[in-house]
Design an enzyme around this catalytic site. Sequence first.
Site, mmCIF file in Angstrom:
data_model
loop_
_atom_site.group_PDB
_atom_site.id
_atom_site.type_symbol
_atom_site.label_atom_id
_atom_site.label_comp_id
_atom_site.label_asym_id
_atom_site.label_seq_id
_atom_site.Cartn_x
_atom_site.Cartn_y
_atom_site.Cartn_z
ATOM 1 C CG LEU A 27 1.772 -4.158 1.640
ATOM 2 C CD1 LEU A 27 1.274 -5.192 0.647
ATOM 3 C CD2 LEU A 27 3.141 -4.536 2.169
ATOM 4 N N GLY A 30 -2.387 5.426 -2.087
ATOM 5 C CA GLY A 30 -2.390 6.243 -3.299
ATOM 6 C C GLY A 30 -3.630 7.094 -3.350
ATOM 7 C CE LYS A 31 -4.778 10.206 -8.907
ATOM 8 N NZ LYS A 31 -4.524 10.951 -10.165
ATOM 9 C CG PHE A 32 -7.676 5.877 -7.434
ATOM 10 C CD1 PHE A 32 -6.742 5.442 -8.353
ATOM 11 C CD2 PHE A 32 -8.349 7.055 -7.673
ATOM 12 C CE1 PHE A 32 -6.511 6.167 -9.505
ATOM 13 C CE2 PHE A 32 -8.125 7.783 -8.820
ATOM 14 C CZ PHE A 32 -7.195 7.336 -9.744
ATOM 15 N N GLY A 33 -6.810 4.786 -2.926
ATOM 16 C CA GLY A 33 -7.003 3.865 -1.801
ATOM 17 C C GLY A 33 -5.672 3.323 -1.328
ATOM 18 N NE ARG A 34 -4.624 4.659 3.900
ATOM 19 C CZ ARG A 34 -3.821 4.995 4.905
ATOM 20 N NH1 ARG A 34 -3.159 4.049 5.525
ATOM 21 N NH2 ARG A 34 -3.698 6.249 5.277
ATOM 22 C CB VAL A 35 -1.745 -2.052 -1.352
ATOM 23 C CG1 VAL A 35 -1.465 -3.540 -1.490
ATOM 24 C CG2 VAL A 35 -2.184 -1.493 -2.691
ATOM 25 C CE LYS A 50 -3.002 -1.829 -6.000
ATOM 26 N NZ LYS A 50 -2.389 -1.655 -7.318
ATOM 27 C CG ASP A 144 2.314 2.167 -17.084
ATOM 28 O OD1 ASP A 144 1.631 2.534 -16.129
ATOM 29 O OD2 ASP A 144 3.348 2.746 -17.454
HETATM 30 C C1 LIG Z 1 1.567 0.448 -2.847
HETATM 31 C C2 LIG Z 1 0.358 0.343 -3.674
HETATM 32 C C3 LIG Z 1 0.732 0.403 -5.122
HETATM 33 C C4 LIG Z 1 0.633 1.615 -5.817
HETATM 34 C C5 LIG Z 1 0.927 1.678 -7.186
HETATM 35 C C6 LIG Z 1 1.328 0.535 -7.889
HETATM 36 C C7 LIG Z 1 1.470 -0.684 -7.202
HETATM 37 C C8 LIG Z 1 1.962 -1.887 -7.958
HETATM 38 C C9 LIG Z 1 3.418 -2.126 -7.626
HETATM 39 C C10 LIG Z 1 1.183 -0.751 -5.821
HETATM 40 N N1 LIG Z 1 1.384 -1.954 -5.095
HETATM 41 C C11 LIG Z 1 0.583 -3.054 -5.252
HETATM 42 O O1 LIG Z 1 -0.420 -3.059 -5.961
HETATM 43 N N2 LIG Z 1 1.025 -4.205 -4.579
HETATM 44 C C12 LIG Z 1 0.510 -5.460 -4.788
HETATM 45 C C13 LIG Z 1 1.252 -6.335 -4.015
HETATM 46 C C14 LIG Z 1 2.213 -5.588 -3.312
HETATM 47 C C15 LIG Z 1 2.049 -4.276 -3.676
HETATM 48 C C16 LIG Z 1 2.956 -6.523 -2.547
HETATM 49 N N3 LIG Z 1 4.000 -6.375 -1.706
HETATM 50 C C17 LIG Z 1 4.521 -5.178 -1.310
HETATM 51 O O2 LIG Z 1 4.127 -4.063 -1.648
HETATM 52 C C18 LIG Z 1 5.684 -5.251 -0.367
HETATM 53 C C19 LIG Z 1 6.403 -4.077 -0.129
HETATM 54 C C20 LIG Z 1 7.513 -4.125 0.731
HETATM 55 C C21 LIG Z 1 7.909 -5.325 1.339
HETATM 56 N N4 LIG Z 1 9.037 -5.376 2.147
HETATM 57 C C22 LIG Z 1 9.413 -6.642 2.744
HETATM 58 C C23 LIG Z 1 10.915 -6.718 2.969
HETATM 59 N N5 LIG Z 1 11.401 -5.531 3.669
HETATM 60 C C24 LIG Z 1 12.798 -5.660 3.990
HETATM 61 C C25 LIG Z 1 11.124 -4.322 2.914
HETATM 62 C C26 LIG Z 1 9.664 -4.156 2.587
HETATM 63 C C27 LIG Z 1 7.169 -6.476 1.083
HETATM 64 C C28 LIG Z 1 6.055 -6.446 0.242
HETATM 65 N N6 LIG Z 1 2.427 -7.736 -2.846
HETATM 66 N N7 LIG Z 1 1.410 -7.618 -3.718
#
Ligand SMILES: CCc1cccc(CC)c1NC(=O)n1cc2c(c1)/C(=N\C(=O)c1ccc(N3CCN(C)CC3)cc1)N=N2
Length: 292
Positions: A27, A30-35, A50, A144
């Site tokens: 999904l 980042g710096k520390f890993g992936r989701v 995560k 934040d």
């Molecule tokens: C990406 C890793 C990250 C870095 C920094 C901060 C955060 C928090 C937001 C996160 N995310 C995180 O922790 N995340 C925890 C999560 C999460 C991210 C997530 N969903 C999605 O990221 C996502 C993205 C696009 C999606 N689409 C579906 C429909 N499409 C048409 C378009 C795309 C559907 C779901 N559910 N729990």
Amino acid sequence: MSSQNPPLDENSKRQWSVEDFEIGKPLGRGKFGRVYVARERHSKYVVALKIIFKEQIKKHKIDHQLMREMEIQTNLRHPNILRLYGWFHDADRVFLILEYAHNGELYKELRKRGHLSEKHAATYILSLTKALAYCHEKHVIHRDIKPENLLLDHEGRLKIADFGWSVQSTNKRHTMCGTLDYLAPEMVENKAHDYTVDNWTLGILCYEFLYGVPPFEAESQLDTFKRIIKVDLSFPSTPSVSLDAKNLISRLLVKDSARRLSLQKIMEHPWIIKNANPMALCGISRHLGLPE
Ligand SMILES: CCc1cccc(CC)c1NC(=O)n1cc2c(c1)/C(=N\C(=O)c1ccc(N3CCN(C)CC3)cc1)N=N2
């Protein structure tokens, strides 16, 4: 997907391991890993996994911060705060089992649409206000909040997704790492701050939802800094925004933190009462045929 009492609830107190999950598409990274999207093999329950590398945790010395944030996140239960169901680790990685938000990042919707309707903006602000009121009751402040940390679930319900520690994924706005746009004057001036910094941030977000850009955006961080401490607030003539909305924003973007509108008063503000979809909190708006 059974929604009542998900099997992932920590009441099962079971020890999870990576074998319990079928891991799907990434999904973000980042710096520390992936989701990743992932599915628990037995229940077929879909989650976001995560994955953080231990050597990254050591390298950036974020183990205490990570543990504290996980402690907070595990205990927060609110419809507008992304659940942390549990976590586990193996030799070199820490895994966080997070609620999956099916409709992704709110800021992408904001960028796509340019700006949101007053009904959408008010509904999101009400959801955020209730989530923050809940956090403040639990003595958790300064979540934040910025558009990059806000997700939308399958019913379009807003979820605050940040842990307060940054997994800065590269596909986010680069100004994000270290952007001042969302910080209150007392934060950028490094003065003592209390939970009313979140009230300020709600004003920033309300402005950005309605105009598509944060109110004190500037070419350089220094210029943004100057605009914040001066509260250099102006409202463009387009898109046209109601007086009620401008009134709410003006009563939140106040330098003296004691004079900012309280969370309770935000919930009672005419603009919120008139525009917010109250059902969005419990996400039954779609079934009742209410406007999305
Ligand atoms: C990406 C890793 C990250 C870095 C920094 C901060 C955060 C928090 C937001 C996160 N995310 C995180 O922790 N995340 C925890 C999560 C999460 C991210 C997530 N969903 C999605 O990221 C996502 C993205 C696009 C999606 N689409 C579906 C429909 N499409 C048409 C378009 C795309 C559907 C779901 N559910 N729990």
